[in-house]
Design an enzyme around this catalytic site. Sequence first.
Site, short mmCIF file in Angstrom:
data_model
loop_
_atom_site.label_atom_id
_atom_site.label_comp_id
_atom_site.label_asym_id
_atom_site.label_seq_id
_atom_site.Cartn_x
_atom_site.Cartn_y
_atom_site.Cartn_z
CG ASP A 40 5.59 3.58 1.16
OD1 ASP A 40 5.84 4.26 2.18
OD2 ASP A 40 4.43 3.33 0.77
CE LYS B 91 0.51 4.50 8.42
NZ LYS B 91 0.60 3.83 7.15
CE1 TYR C 27 -3.79 2.37 0.45
CE2 TYR C 27 -2.62 3.23 2.35
CZ TYR C 27 -3.65 3.33 1.44
OH TYR C 27 -4.52 4.39 1.49
C1 PLP Z 1 -0.03 4.34 5.78
C2 PLP Z 1 0.78 4.13 4.58
C3 PLP Z 1 0.72 5.00 3.48
C4 PLP Z 1 -0.28 6.10 3.37
O1 PLP Z 1 -0.11 7.08 4.34
P1 PLP Z 1 -1.35 8.05 4.68
O2 PLP Z 1 -0.77 9.00 5.66
O3 PLP Z 1 -2.43 7.17 5.21
O4 PLP Z 1 -1.74 8.70 3.41
C5 PLP Z 1 1.61 4.81 2.45
N1 PLP Z 1 2.51 3.82 2.48
C6 PLP Z 1 2.59 2.95 3.51
C7 PLP Z 1 3.62 1.88 3.50
C8 PLP Z 1 1.72 3.07 4.57
O5 PLP Z 1 1.77 2.19 5.58
#
Ligand code: PLP
Length: 428
Positions: free
Chosen positions: A239, A267, A144
């Site tokens: 990411d 995060k 994601y």
């Molecule tokens: C949570 C997450 C996102 C998206 O971040 P948001 O602040 O919810 O837009 C993207 N990449 C990874 C790996 C994530 O865990």
Amino acid sequence: MLYQRSSQLFAEAEQVIPGGVNSPVRAFKAVGGTPIFAKEAKGAYIYDEDGNKFIDYINSWGPMILGHAYEPVVNAVIERAKKGTSFGMPTALETEIAKLAVSMVPNIDKIRFVNSGTEACMSAIRLARGYTKRDKIIKFAGCYHGHSDSFLIQAGSGAVTFGAPNSPGVTQGTAKDTLLAVYNDIQNVTELFTANQGEIAAIIIEPVAGNMGCIPPSAGFLEGLRNLCDANGSLLIFDEVMTGFRLAKGGAQELFDIKADIVCFGKVIGGGLPVGAFAARNEIMNYLAPLGPVYQAGTLSGNPLAMAAGLEVLKAIDGDAELFKRLEDKTAYLEKGIREKLDAENIVYTINRTGSMISVHFDAAPVTDFKSAAKGDNETFKKFFHGLLEKGVYIAPSAYETWFITDALTYGDLDDTITAIGKVADTL
Ligand SMILES: *Cc1c(COP(=O)(O)O)cnc(C)c1O
């Protein structure tokens, strides 16, 4: 436990907010039942509107690595708020957190702050495309990267072909530039490069996948991606929205000793406020506006409250040589306890873990990619989830999510959790 007030609040919310929530996983669709409404949280605990107390293993989906309402963050936010909450002008605070982040993370010279992980990943691929002058990206099924169009892609027909939209509203035109690969399958990625010679701008990957449960990279996989990118003039994007400042000070790059070309954050870096960031070495970052041609902007980017919160968390992480060891030890202790309880009831399961990310899958086979993650028994997971909730343990309401361990958890909390798991395992 009673969830009366939460039920009422949910019914009210459903009248004015689609599905009653501002982010879908909160709606408990995968597990059934009514979402509990948070009232407040402190340390390792979250309290709902009915007065129930839970040991929290979601931790706002990762940011609360030091626990909820961590005092230095709360104080910093209050003090900043008194001086104004947004200026639309640069502040010294932005440079301060940028300097600290750049000093902690290997292989980056500059960092740009945005407001979410979604924005960070969306901007990172634009930058990669602009820099390489190529259109296509490779992403992995089950990873994601936020909800921007280029990432809402599912497998198209045939193995070596382009993806298809997996949400209405994403155009075919966008989908054709996202190639979908199998996590931990270097052969598959190699085939994509062969079939799309000279067209791939970047690979984007969660270096430890955390959005299909926790799936660590198999030995040599990340190295293999690095080599493919080098051989093909493509960029490797880590990411690290989930893994950044969680698996190590320098994230997965440091843990696995692999250099990424662009790194995305979110995060933890925001300390619980809406923050994302992306970073790279100078030659890539200087390609961004206003220095370079790739456009990217944000009215609230670098917001002083958000930067103040993030700065306190990064400082705490930077100044605590034992933090990651403590997190690792606590998570390993939890893993051992869960195994003992599930084994005692002859339950079929797989546990995956890297550092303070851990997931329990109700399937005996190794979970190494999206397909194997999807094989877990969802009915068992639902019972497990609701059983734990009843016993005051809050894990993510979906079998595809990682549990996040916070430094605020005590061994007493972990023992209480393991006891609860034993009782729930007895009913599975
Ligand atoms: C949570 C997450 C996102 C998206 O971040 P948001 O602040 O919810 O837009 C993207 N990449 C990874 C790996 C994530 O865990």
